[in-house]
Scaffold this active site. Sequence first.
Site, PDB file in Angstrom:
ATOM      1  N   SER B 144     -70.578  25.266  51.598  1.00 23.72           N
ATOM      2  CA  SER B 144     -69.708  26.253  50.958  1.00 23.72           C
ATOM      3  C   SER B 144     -69.604  27.499  51.841  1.00 23.72           C
ATOM      4  O   SER B 144     -69.282  27.371  53.028  1.00 23.72           O
ATOM      5  CB  SER B 144     -70.286  26.581  49.578  1.00 23.72           C
ATOM      6  N   ASP B 308     -65.422  16.895  45.066  1.00 27.33           N
ATOM      7  CA  ASP B 308     -65.406  18.353  45.248  1.00 27.33           C
ATOM      8  C   ASP B 308     -63.962  18.837  45.261  1.00 27.33           C
ATOM      9  O   ASP B 308     -63.257  18.709  46.256  1.00 27.33           O
ATOM     10  CB  ASP B 308     -66.105  18.697  46.568  1.00 27.33           C
ATOM     11  N   HIS B 341     -68.463  20.147  43.697  1.00 28.99           N
ATOM     12  CA  HIS B 341     -68.911  21.021  44.776  1.00 28.99           C
ATOM     13  C   HIS B 341     -70.446  21.137  44.805  1.00 28.99           C
ATOM     14  O   HIS B 341     -71.038  21.315  45.869  1.00 28.99           O
ATOM     15  CB  HIS B 341     -68.273  22.402  44.610  1.00 28.99           C
TER      16      HIS B 341
END
Lengths: 368, 368
Positions: B144, B308, B341
């Site tokens: 991320s 995700d 995610h």
Amino acid sequence: MVVETKFARFDSITLDSGVALAPVEVAYETYGALNAARSNAILILHAFSGDAHAAFENAEGQEGWWDNVIGPGKAFDTDRYFVICANVLGGCRGTTGPATVNGATGRPYAMTFPVITIGDMVRLQKMLIGQLGIERLLAVSGGSMGGMQALQWAVSYPEAVAAVIPIATTSRHSAQQIAFNEVGRQAIMADTDWNSGDYYDGPKPGRGLAVARMVGHITYMSDASMREKFGRRLRGKDEFGFDFSVDFEVESYLRYRGSKFVERFDANSYLYISKAMDYFDLSAGHASLGDALGQTAARFLVLSFTSDWLYPSYQSLEIVRALRSRNRDVAYCELTSNYGHDAFLVDVREESDLVRGFLASTYAEIAA
Amino acid sequence: MVVETKFARFDSITLDSGVALAPVEVAYETYGALNAARSNAILILHAFSGDAHAAFENAEGQEGWWDNVIGPGKAFDTDRYFVICANVLGGCRGTTGPATVNGATGRPYAMTFPVITIGDMVRLQKMLIGQLGIERLLAVSGGSMGGMQALQWAVSYPEAVAAVIPIATTSRHSAQQIAFNEVGRQAIMADTDWNSGDYYDGPKPGRGLAVARMVGHITYMSDASMREKFGRRLRGKDEFGFDFSVDFEVESYLRYRGSKFVERFDANSYLYISKAMDYFDLSAGHASLGDALGQTAARFLVLSFTSDWLYPSYQSLEIVRALRSRNRDVAYCELTSNYGHDAFLVDVREESDLVRGFLASTYAEIAA
């Protein structure tokens, strides 16, 4: 043609919660003319933040929210059909809701308003249709929460509807859909101006309601449509501001939509209507979704859109499978669109063709 | 092994905005031992709400946020490698950020803290690595926002990093990603307790920060993982409450995660760090993403996850294409996972195998 909102009044309605709400008023509009056989009436069901003003212009010059599919020669052809649209129970656009003054106290209901369901909304619509002298609707149709009402109509009043067109909807809210609604509710209730719902004499919880609406707008668009519409374009500047004013176009858009929404929508209605959506489960009280839909008698045209990630196609396919499992008459089309959940409102060319044909064949069948 | 957070101090750092921040302090942890050649150091880069405590237990008994991939025999094997993790600039977990007292005024910076970028975070990390006596890192890795920093390392300091492992990330934030961050910022700033950022002597803007975090949690999970984890299960009741207390498990979960977050995170850090993510565009200052990545000298292992939707695989593929267009050494794997995610933090079996092999071969090459 300038349309006017009309009002119907009823002494009382008994809700799914067991509570009786009395009296109750419904704001509605009609377009076109009811035929002598009373067989050409179509009920349009609005989505979360919609209202009774679905088509044409009103006295304020505002176009209806689904004007691109309702009108002369359009999908819901007002030259052929009598089209009705009513603000939902719990709303804030004319129909009784939390902002309505409770006659018993002389003060707005606020959070003393009873929690309502999609079934309650439909029950009130049935009362309206009865008052208009219509026993059986040619069709019910709507997108999103409007689609939930359409499905509920088919299950609650199978003899009262010939055709059902649920668009971009689901037979029940998923955990993710509940979660997005809950965030909106929490944003409103986090606003100190919400004041436990008792704000009608003071400042409105506009900051919380705007945040709730911003979340909503993200879910109504697709990743692709946001990229096309905004990308990373800056708003009124060539370089980053290195502060917390607006940098990106998309920020400006969200803030604008949030603030505009506050002007026309009641925060408590947001709470009640989103709750009704979360409670919605067409299979509740039945052994299965198939059992629920097995008691319907209508023809179905189920539509969904490829880029709609808020009400994804698999939820429409669940409805189709359940209907087919009981040998019901159902057609399903997944329409290609980049517009996400908004597609049912804006990307209407193919939608219109499908609806037009489906209504015409149902109407011909009824007349025969 | 009980780990301790250490601190490094620097007189000043000049930021991408042109502002000089002085002094600046970095909270960091290290695991394993630096070898004599100083060639086995790996820098782990944390995501939005992470901190320096990446592995093992600390004195408070808290496990590190990536403990399942960092440790003896694990993917980032602390028997072989010297692993470093630092809290980012602008954070609230030990490194200088908006909650830090400004020596010039004796008061927390609050909104007088300068707006920072991913590049600024990386610049400070480079200063830390230098102070630790390391000229070249074996690898940089993170998921991320950690992946953004990893990419920035490769572009800013090509000679200082041998291998780059960006996970579940992007070379720039899309309109949708900016939109979700903006909603979080607006939720915080809508809280009257935010008080233009000046809340360190009074109540914290906990309601706004909790709402921001709730939005985040929805985006970190997938539709499928929310269905599996919560579905439509009710919380502590058999029937709907017909009120606005908690009905569904997923509501309870979101409220809980929101309130827990408020205990450990500073609302102003939320504003600054989310802004840094939105500003991030690896291609900025270059003719193209290919030109930016063309100046790198490292090997890349790019990972993404099927479910995700916040950092979808197409964004990783853009990085891979840009690297290959300049004949860079890059491997890409899309891992199958339902966790959305969050997968990079929780669904680590395949991720671990890939990372372990990639590090071992890079290390062998360097030693040769």
